[in-house]
Design an enzyme around this catalytic site. Structure first.
Site, PDB file in Angstrom:
ATOM      1  N   LYS A 203       0.840  -1.199   0.000  1.00 14.63           N
ATOM      2  CA  LYS A 203       0.000   0.000   0.000  1.00 14.63           C
ATOM      3  C   LYS A 203       0.879   1.255   0.000  1.00 14.63           C
ATOM      4  O   LYS A 203       0.676   2.173  -0.773  1.00 14.63           O
ATOM      5  CB  LYS A 203      -0.935  -0.019   1.215  1.00 14.63           C
ATOM      6  CG  LYS A 203      -1.845   1.183   1.266  1.00 14.63           C
ATOM      7  CD  LYS A 203      -2.819   1.131   2.424  1.00 14.63           C
ATOM      8  CE  LYS A 203      -3.558   2.457   2.507  1.00 14.63           C
ATOM      9  NZ  LYS A 203      -4.446   2.550   3.650  1.00 14.63           N
ATOM     10  N   GLU A 209      10.505  -4.966   4.150  1.00 13.00           N
ATOM     11  CA  GLU A 209      10.535  -6.364   3.720  1.00 13.00           C
ATOM     12  C   GLU A 209      10.177  -6.487   2.239  1.00 13.00           C
ATOM     13  O   GLU A 209      10.832  -7.200   1.473  1.00 13.00           O
ATOM     14  CB  GLU A 209       9.538  -7.194   4.549  1.00 13.00           C
ATOM     15  CG  GLU A 209       9.880  -7.352   6.014  1.00 13.00           C
ATOM     16  CD  GLU A 209       9.277  -6.265   6.899  1.00 13.00           C
ATOM     17  OE1 GLU A 209       9.038  -5.129   6.409  1.00 13.00           O
ATOM     18  OE2 GLU A 209       9.055  -6.544   8.094  1.00 13.00           O
ATOM     19  N   GLY A 262      -4.850  -1.693   4.824  1.00 13.60           N
ATOM     20  CA  GLY A 262      -4.056  -2.818   4.333  1.00 13.60           C
ATOM     21  C   GLY A 262      -4.707  -4.166   4.632  1.00 13.60           C
ATOM     22  O   GLY A 262      -4.813  -5.038   3.766  1.00 13.60           O
ATOM     23  N   ARG A 263      -5.181  -4.346   5.856  1.00 14.43           N
ATOM     24  CA  ARG A 263      -5.743  -5.651   6.235  1.00 14.43           C
ATOM     25  C   ARG A 263      -7.160  -5.848   5.692  1.00 14.43           C
ATOM     26  O   ARG A 263      -7.771  -6.877   5.925  1.00 14.43           O
ATOM     27  CB  ARG A 263      -5.688  -5.845   7.750  1.00 14.43           C
ATOM     28  CG  ARG A 263      -6.314  -4.738   8.560  1.00 14.43           C
ATOM     29  CD  ARG A 263      -5.944  -4.829  10.034  1.00 14.43           C
ATOM     30  NE  ARG A 263      -6.386  -3.642  10.771  1.00 14.43           N
ATOM     31  CZ  ARG A 263      -5.693  -2.525  10.889  1.00 14.43           C
ATOM     32  NH1 ARG A 263      -4.512  -2.404  10.309  1.00 14.43           N
ATOM     33  NH2 ARG A 263      -6.169  -1.514  11.584  1.00 14.43           N
ATOM     34  N   GLU A 348      -4.568  -6.393  14.907  1.00 12.30           N
ATOM     35  CA  GLU A 348      -4.060  -5.099  14.439  1.00 12.30           C
ATOM     36  C   GLU A 348      -5.191  -4.064  14.463  1.00 12.30           C
ATOM     37  O   GLU A 348      -4.966  -2.887  14.731  1.00 12.30           O
ATOM     38  CB  GLU A 348      -3.456  -5.225  13.041  1.00 12.30           C
ATOM     39  CG  GLU A 348      -2.525  -4.082  12.685  1.00 12.30           C
ATOM     40  CD  GLU A 348      -1.765  -4.278  11.378  1.00 12.30           C
ATOM     41  OE1 GLU A 348      -2.366  -4.095  10.316  1.00 12.30           O
ATOM     42  OE2 GLU A 348      -0.561  -4.604  11.423  1.00 12.30           O
ATOM     43  N   HIS A 379      -4.833 -33.022  17.925  1.00 19.97           N
ATOM     44  CA  HIS A 379      -3.730 -33.880  18.366  1.00 19.97           C
ATOM     45  C   HIS A 379      -2.537 -33.048  18.802  1.00 19.97           C
ATOM     46  O   HIS A 379      -1.426 -33.576  18.946  1.00 19.97           O
ATOM     47  CB  HIS A 379      -3.348 -34.836  17.236  1.00 19.97           C
ATOM     48  CG  HIS A 379      -4.511 -35.677  16.787  1.00 19.97           C
ATOM     49  ND1 HIS A 379      -4.817 -36.893  17.389  1.00 19.97           N
ATOM     50  CD2 HIS A 379      -5.478 -35.456  15.874  1.00 19.97           C
ATOM     51  CE1 HIS A 379      -5.914 -37.391  16.815  1.00 19.97           C
ATOM     52  NE2 HIS A 379      -6.340 -36.530  15.906  1.00 19.97           N
ATOM     53  N   LYS A 507       9.471  -0.727  13.705  1.00 23.34           N
ATOM     54  CA  LYS A 507      10.055  -0.458  12.374  1.00 23.34           C
ATOM     55  C   LYS A 507      11.202   0.549  12.490  1.00 23.34           C
ATOM     56  O   LYS A 507      12.252   0.387  11.887  1.00 23.34           O
ATOM     57  CB  LYS A 507       8.985   0.125  11.444  1.00 23.34           C
ATOM     58  CG  LYS A 507       7.916  -0.843  11.016  1.00 23.34           C
ATOM     59  CD  LYS A 507       6.962  -0.155  10.028  1.00 23.34           C
ATOM     60  CE  LYS A 507       5.719  -0.963   9.788  1.00 23.34           C
ATOM     61  NZ  LYS A 507       4.714  -0.280   9.002  1.00 23.34           N
TER      62      LYS A 507
HETATM   63  O1  F6P Z   1       3.362  -3.089   9.715  1.00 30.23           O
HETATM   64  C1  F6P Z   1       1.986  -3.209   9.595  1.00 30.23           C
HETATM   65  C2  F6P Z   1       1.506  -2.843   8.236  1.00 30.23           C
HETATM   66  O2  F6P Z   1       1.485  -1.472   8.084  1.00 30.23           O
HETATM   67  C3  F6P Z   1       0.138  -3.448   7.974  1.00 30.23           C
HETATM   68  O3  F6P Z   1      -0.893  -2.692   8.482  1.00 30.23           O
HETATM   69  C4  F6P Z   1       0.156  -3.598   6.506  1.00 30.23           C
HETATM   70  O4  F6P Z   1      -0.832  -4.499   6.084  1.00 30.23           O
HETATM   71  C5  F6P Z   1       1.558  -4.088   6.279  1.00 30.23           C
HETATM   72  O5  F6P Z   1       2.329  -3.374   7.212  1.00 30.23           O
HETATM   73  C6  F6P Z   1       2.107  -3.912   4.894  1.00 30.23           C
HETATM   74  O6  F6P Z   1       2.087  -2.574   4.510  1.00 30.23           O
HETATM   75  P1  F6P Z   1       2.246  -2.157   3.000  1.00 30.23           P
HETATM   76  O7  F6P Z   1       1.131  -2.757   2.240  1.00 30.23           O
HETATM   77  O8  F6P Z   1       2.226  -0.670   2.991  1.00 30.23           O
HETATM   78  O9  F6P Z   1       3.563  -2.703   2.516  1.00 30.23           O
END
Ligand code: F6P
Length: 538
Positions: A203, A209, A262-263, A348, A379, A507
């Site tokens: 987003k 990452e 995002g979620r 979240e 199990h 972060k």
């Molecule tokens: O670190 C949490 C977060 O901001 C989430 O809310 C989001 O879904 C995820 O990181 C990834 O963010 P982006 O889509 O901006 O890479």
């Protein structure tokens, strides 16, 4: 604002009376219990009768919903008001799954036309990839997609793919979320760059990452195909300028909007890679399932409203009975990633300690969610669910008709799901166990030792969701059900379910530590400094 202190006090008083009362006994006392605590919506059958509330408690719980003005909040959300106050935005994911011509506005600005235009662009792209018309740098059609994203840019699409993937797919889809280089290595392993599309989803297009993995994947593509490999890199983002700066040409960027959390973004171009691998019609069917749940949430009366009732069952356990955890057990291999997706959605969204006005909340908010697929988890950790010292309510999900495999095996799976819900509620009394041990001729000492260990206290509550089959529509309805449930809880608690400030500090510090691992000398507490030193081999 959340529900008032008075409404909460009434609710908590009602819940306290539930302590020590047998759930199973309520079925005798309340002949219409099952009818009142089951609801069917958008292809899902929801049974909340194995929860500890009585029908009178349910009325008090519904008063809590009225008091918190959940319906007004729902309407404000669907009207695109900026209910995400801390970020000054709407939370309008429902607009993404609405049928054409829906006419949603975010913050007064019409958005449905843009949504539909993006959907049309996605369809066109997906169809050219799937037909083989769109070719890679070496002139070959695409046979694999690597989806790179994390959190909300990963968990939804990953769940959708696992839920709906065919047994052998013409286009393979793989995922890489973690910055752990192993995950990307596994995702790329065995793939031919000449036949692979990489879809980088973020987003913000700032996430460490994702950018790190996207760079590594681009290097992998370029290593094999040269600069022309950039035609294999697609971006999905709400920050197209950043994708452009990263080097993705505009024609390869699919957008979404800041009013999509995002979620909550699985309904957007974030699912482009799923649409490529599953077909655009499948994606649209999933949207229609989500829209069906939206219509139910909007129209059903409170006492028959699935998201409202599911939220109240949770809140009854969480706030009424002080239960800090919940287990989510899908008895469906295809839904095995549901707990991971739900963890982000609920924890979240609602893992907050201050309300939307910045004041400390007066009561507990989101429970910790964990889960695993059934029957496997029986199990592993069900021992604690049946006999541990904490009562952990469950969501149990089961599917009537398997998409593949032996129908007799599916019956066994269903039997396990239904039996566990029964066993957890009914338990097994010590008297029963003693009688059995006596009949088996055990000594009195042995019985005294064994009977308590073999007793099941019962009264372990569960919500049961029965799904006819895992189809794109029912999956869409299920995800939307949980989204709305999470929203209702946030309204009751008076918190903003659409921001996530709690992820920021980690972060920032990770970047500082990264600099120090590379030779920097930032100030840290002694433990952290020692860890940095150890990694550097000092
Ligand atoms: O670190 C949490 C977060 O901001 C989430 O809310 C989001 O879904 C995820 O990181 C990834 O963010 P982006 O889509 O901006 O890479």
């Amino acid at each position: 604002m959340g529900a008032s202190a008075k409404a909460w006090a009434d609710f908590e008083t009602a819940a306290r009376a539930a302590e020590g009362r047998r759930i199973a006994g309520l079925f005798e006392a309340e002949p219409d219990r099952l009818a009142k605590l089951t609801v069917e919506a958008a292809g899902l059958y929801l049974d909340l009768s194995k929860q500890p509330w009585s029908l009178a408690d349910l009325e008090v719980a519904l008063d809590l919903v009225r008091d918190a003005q959940v319906e007004t909040a729902r309407d404000a959300q669907l009207a695109g008001q900026p209910i995400n106050r801390s970020e000054g935005r709407a939370a309008l994911h429902a607009a993404l799954r609405a049928p054409a011509g829906a006419g949603f506005s975010a913050d007064g600005r019409p958005v449905s036309a843009e949504v539909e235009a993006t959907r049309a662009a996605m369809r066109a792209f997906v169809e050219t990839v799937r037909s083989g018309e769109r070719k890679g740098a070496a002139g070959r059609p695409f046979k694999a997609v690597v989806h790179i994203g994390i959190g909300g840019s990963d968990l939804g699409p990953r769940l959708v793919w696992e839920a709906l993937r065919p047994l052998s797919a013409p286009i393979e889809l793989r995922f890489a979320a973690n910055v752990d280089p192993a995950e990307l290595a596994f995702a790329l392993d065995g793939l031919d760059p000449a036949e692979t599309l990489v879809v980088a989803v973020s987003k913000t297009f700032t996430t460490q990452e994702t950018l790190s993995n996207a760079e590594a994947a681009r290097a992998w593509l370029r290593g094999a195909l040269g600069p022309a490999a950039d035609a294999h890199l697609i971006a999905v983002t709400a920050a197209p300028d950043k994708a452009r700066a990263f080097g993705v040409p505009d024609a390869q960027v699919f957008g979404f909007w800041d009013w999509v959390g995002g979620r909550y973004s699985v309904w957007s171009a974030v699912s482009l890679s799923c649409a490529i691998a599953l077909g655009f019609d499948v994606f649209e069917q999933m949207l229609s399932g989500g829209a069906a749940m939206d219509a139910h949430f909007r129209q059903a009366p409170l006492q028959a409203n699935a998201p409202v009732l599911l939220a109240l069952a949770h809140v009854f356990n969480r706030n009424g009975l002080g239960r800090p955890m919940r287990a989510v057990i899908p008895y469906a291999h295809r839904l095995r990633l549901l707990p991971s997706w739900l963890q982000q959605l609920e924890m979240e969204s609602n893992g907050k300690r201050v309300d939307a006005q910045g004041r400390s909340v007066a009561r507990a908010t989101a429970a910790s969610v964990f889960g695993e697929v059934g029957s496997t988890s029986q199990h592993a950790f069900f021992q604690l669910l049946h006999q541990g010292t904490d009562v952990i309510p469950l969501d149990i999900l089961a599917v009537r008709h398997a998409r593949e495999g032996d129908p007799a095996a599916q019956q066994k799976l269903l039997a396990n799901a239904i039996a566990q819900a029964e066993a957890l509620m009914v338990g097994r009394s010590e008297a029963d166990v003693r009688a059995e041990l006596e009949a088996a001729g055990l000594s009195a000492e042995r019985i005294a030792e064994l009977a308590p260990q073999r007793t099941f206290p019962g009264d372990r509550p569960s919500s049961f969701i029965l799904i006819d089959a895992v189809t794109p529509q029912t999956l869409g309805a299920l995800l939307a059900l949980y989204e709305h449930k999470t929203f209702v809880e946030g309204v009751l608690w008076g918190i903003n379910s659409f921001d996530q400030w709690g992820v920021e500090l980690g972060k920032t510090l990770a970047n500082r530590v990264l600099a120090d691992l590379a030779g920097g000398s930032g100030a840290h507490d002694p433990s952290t400094a020692a860890l940095v030193g150890k990694v550097r081999g000092l």
